[in-house]
Motif scaffolding. Sequence first.
Motif, PDB file in Angstrom:
ATOM      1  N   ASN A  37      -7.416 -43.916 -67.109  1.00  0.00           N
ATOM      2  CA  ASN A  37      -6.095 -43.934 -67.742  1.00  0.00           C
ATOM      3  C   ASN A  37      -6.000 -45.047 -68.780  1.00  0.00           C
ATOM      4  OD1 ASN A  37      -5.086 -41.736 -66.378  1.00  0.00           O
ATOM      5  ND2 ASN A  37      -4.029 -42.938 -64.831  1.00  0.00           N
ATOM      6  N   LYS A  38      -6.676 -46.146 -68.524  1.00  0.00           N
ATOM      7  CA  LYS A  38      -6.647 -47.278 -69.452  1.00  0.00           C
ATOM      8  C   LYS A  38      -7.651 -47.094 -70.593  1.00  0.00           C
ATOM      9  CE  LYS A  38      -6.938 -51.211 -67.470  1.00  0.00           C
ATOM     10  NZ  LYS A  38      -7.440 -52.455 -66.867  1.00  0.00           N
ATOM     11  N   GLU A  39      -8.877 -46.686 -70.278  1.00  0.00           N
ATOM     12  CA  GLU A  39      -9.963 -46.619 -71.253  1.00  0.00           C
ATOM     13  C   GLU A  39     -10.131 -45.242 -71.894  1.00  0.00           C
ATOM     14  OE1 GLU A  39     -11.713 -49.364 -72.057  1.00  0.00           O
ATOM     15  OE2 GLU A  39     -10.534 -50.503 -70.611  1.00  0.00           O
ATOM     16  N   GLY A  40      -9.594 -44.219 -71.302  1.00  0.00           N
ATOM     17  CA  GLY A  40      -9.792 -42.860 -71.785  1.00  0.00           C
ATOM     18  C   GLY A  40     -10.881 -42.147 -71.003  1.00  0.00           C
ATOM     19  N   TYR A  41     -10.708 -40.884 -70.828  1.00  0.00           N
ATOM     20  CA  TYR A  41     -11.664 -40.073 -70.071  1.00  0.00           C
ATOM     21  C   TYR A  41     -12.891 -39.778 -70.916  1.00  0.00           C
ATOM     22  CZ  TYR A  41      -8.368 -39.499 -66.284  1.00  0.00           C
ATOM     23  OH  TYR A  41      -7.538 -39.759 -65.231  1.00  0.00           O
ATOM     24  N   PRO A  42     -13.981 -39.339 -70.295  1.00  0.00           N
ATOM     25  CA  PRO A  42     -15.187 -39.003 -71.069  1.00  0.00           C
ATOM     26  C   PRO A  42     -14.860 -37.978 -72.157  1.00  0.00           C
ATOM     27  CG  PRO A  42     -15.678 -38.985 -68.733  1.00  0.00           C
ATOM     28  CD  PRO A  42     -14.187 -39.167 -68.865  1.00  0.00           C
ATOM     29  N   PRO A  43     -15.523 -38.083 -73.313  1.00  0.00           N
ATOM     30  CA  PRO A  43     -15.171 -37.222 -74.455  1.00  0.00           C
ATOM     31  C   PRO A  43     -15.407 -35.738 -74.198  1.00  0.00           C
ATOM     32  CG  PRO A  43     -17.133 -38.529 -74.933  1.00  0.00           C
ATOM     33  CD  PRO A  43     -16.600 -39.012 -73.635  1.00  0.00           C
ATOM     34  N   VAL A  44     -16.365 -35.412 -73.353  1.00  0.00           N
ATOM     35  CA  VAL A  44     -16.625 -34.008 -73.048  1.00  0.00           C
ATOM     36  C   VAL A  44     -15.778 -33.622 -71.842  1.00  0.00           C
ATOM     37  CG1 VAL A  44     -18.415 -32.346 -72.427  1.00  0.00           C
ATOM     38  CG2 VAL A  44     -18.973 -34.286 -73.893  1.00  0.00           C
TER      39      VAL A  44
END
Length: 170
Positions: A37-44
Amino acid sequence: MVSARVVKITHTVLFTLVLLASVICLGISGALVGHYNKEGYPPVHTGAYRDRIRITLVASVWSTAFAIILTIGFQLFGDNIAFGLLPHLIPVAIGFILFMIGAASLTALTNKIDCGLAGQTFSKCGVVKGLVVISWIDTILLLITLVFIITLCFIARGRYGVHKSTLYAD
């Protein structure tokens, strides 16, 4: 037949193992949800990771809560109908279904991913793989617990008819 002592010991061992695995899964999935939630989920497959990790979080919260309630309640009030067969069967079955959904879907998503090759594109890859492992362990423990409770249901049904409601078969 099955004695009350055997039921109490087996119940305690099974639910303690479920509680331990659920708490570990709760910690891992909670940490992953907070990190992503803080860093962002994996791009795929961003949405897919979010949903699958969160269903595992829900399953672990559910199993942890009911493992605590049923373990303590059964130890203190084992003869009470509130901690009988049906109040054990329903939460354990729901927990098993939630963990089966979470573990299977997360396994399908991460099955072909090599964490060594993923590098920076997939942070916490090893932790997600660890979540998959502990989710399957919890699923298996819940299945064993479910089989135990269903066996007690059949014993109670055959011995007492449909009116037997506590976990004790004696």
